[in-house]
Scaffold this active site. Sequence first.
Site, PDB file in Angstrom:
ATOM      1  CE1 TYR A  38      -4.164   1.417  -4.570  1.00  0.00           C
ATOM      2  CE2 TYR A  38      -3.627   0.287  -2.521  1.00  0.00           C
ATOM      3  CZ  TYR A  38      -4.192   0.274  -3.773  1.00  0.00           C
ATOM      4  OH  TYR A  38      -4.800  -0.849  -4.230  1.00  0.00           O
TER       5      TYR A  38
ATOM      6  NE  ARG B 197      -3.955   0.141   1.752  1.00  0.00           N
ATOM      7  CZ  ARG B 197      -3.864   1.294   2.399  1.00  0.00           C
ATOM      8  NH1 ARG B 197      -3.032   1.417   3.404  1.00  0.00           N
ATOM      9  NH2 ARG B 197      -4.606   2.313   2.036  1.00  0.00           N
TER      10      ARG B 197
ATOM     11  CB  CYS C 165      16.734  -4.489  -5.403  1.00  0.00           C
ATOM     12  SG  CYS C 165      17.877  -5.387  -4.371  1.00  0.00           S
ATOM     13  CD  GLU C 166      10.730  -1.886  -7.527  1.00  0.00           C
ATOM     14  OE1 GLU C 166      10.031  -0.870  -7.403  1.00  0.00           O
ATOM     15  OE2 GLU C 166      10.390  -2.887  -8.153  1.00  0.00           O
TER      16      GLU C 166
END
Length: 421
Positions: A318, A314, A346-347
């Site tokens: 969002y 979430r 890995c982001e």
Amino acid sequence: MDHFNYAGGVLHAEDVPLPEIAGRIGTPVYVYSAATLTRHFNLFRQALAWTDHLVCFAVKANSNLAVLRLLGDLGAGMDVVSGGEYCRARAAGVPGERIVFSGVGKTRDEMQSVISGGIRQFNVESEAELMALSAVAAAMGAVVPITVRVNPDVDAMTHAKIATGKSENKFGIPIARAREVYALAATLPGLRVVGIDMHIGSQLTDLEPYRAAYAKLAVLARALRADGHDIARLDLGGGLGIPYRRDNAAPPLPMEYGQVVRETVGDLGCEIQIEPGRNIAGNAGVLLASVIYLKQGEGRDFLILDAAMNDLIRPAMYDAHHDIIPVRQPVVGAAVSPVDVVGPVCETGDTFARGAQLPALGQGDLVAFRSAGAYGAVMASEYNTRPLVPEVLVSGDRWALIRARPTIEEMLARDSIPAWL
Ligand code: PLP
């Protein structure tokens, strides 16, 4: 109100200390409170006690079989949006006559298996679906109860990705064309009109969009009755929001929502059906996680947890806020400092909170994400080959694992390498 409170300096789910669950199951893990689920379901029942009604839990919010069994045993109906969710509701013991099938893209296969299994109503979302359902039902020699989902073109004033009642959204039939579509439905074999359906969005924190949408619905109901249709049931959807931030004004209560329903459509004498999901399950669950590392960055500190965006998407999807609190209760007046709370994926999107004000935490300490019982575990994935997050249900001093964490071997065994490689 929920049942996650500190007792003896430790956060509990009802009477169970959360470190006990973390110790046995490991983290990350979702923990649900049966008492909170029950309380929230009953609030909706009380809110509609003035009329004939059915509260259908939106299975998409939390589809664990144990959660569905608990709610089903309390008398809940179920709102499902796929053949898979229908199978879950049935496997949890909910009879077909309490299950409603919603969604814009029901396939013929799904229609067929749901009709064979028994269904309370289909909420039809387009003329194309109406024709397909008629053909499937007629070929089976069945007559299925239907409503048409109408789109009132009302701004639900929520996040764009979960607003569904504006004309630009893919959902429902424009309310201006509804009479035409009901007229078509009346000519088709295999269908029996029982009412009207509407769902304008999720996480609504104001009642005025409901009031505006339901007022339009009431006008339509009268017009359809005048056209000769049997409008005996109104499905008003779900969407009532929950307080994600403890320090913000709380959204309206189910009782206040029930009052809006009464004032707008109460005099039609229809059975009222609603489809709340988030409001029943959201604050009935926490996501427990452990601190892996603390890392000092350039001008900011990072708290790296073993939960990640694949377990709770979430915030990444969002920009949603979840209160994150330590499981060991901080001493009164403990110093807090800002940290970015992140996961190991890995982001950069794998960030739960920026500048969260938290007391000092060290490796192995537990934290809980509040309000994670809805759209949490159901949206979890195995991205980065991280095992699907497990789930636990607590009731009083009892608790049980209700979805196990797969082993890496089980995950790998689902893939296969073709012989020709
Ligand atoms: N009904 C339908 C058709 C939905 O699409 C949704 C979710 O968007 C719901 C009910 C449940 O909404 P909420 O969980 O916000 O109550």
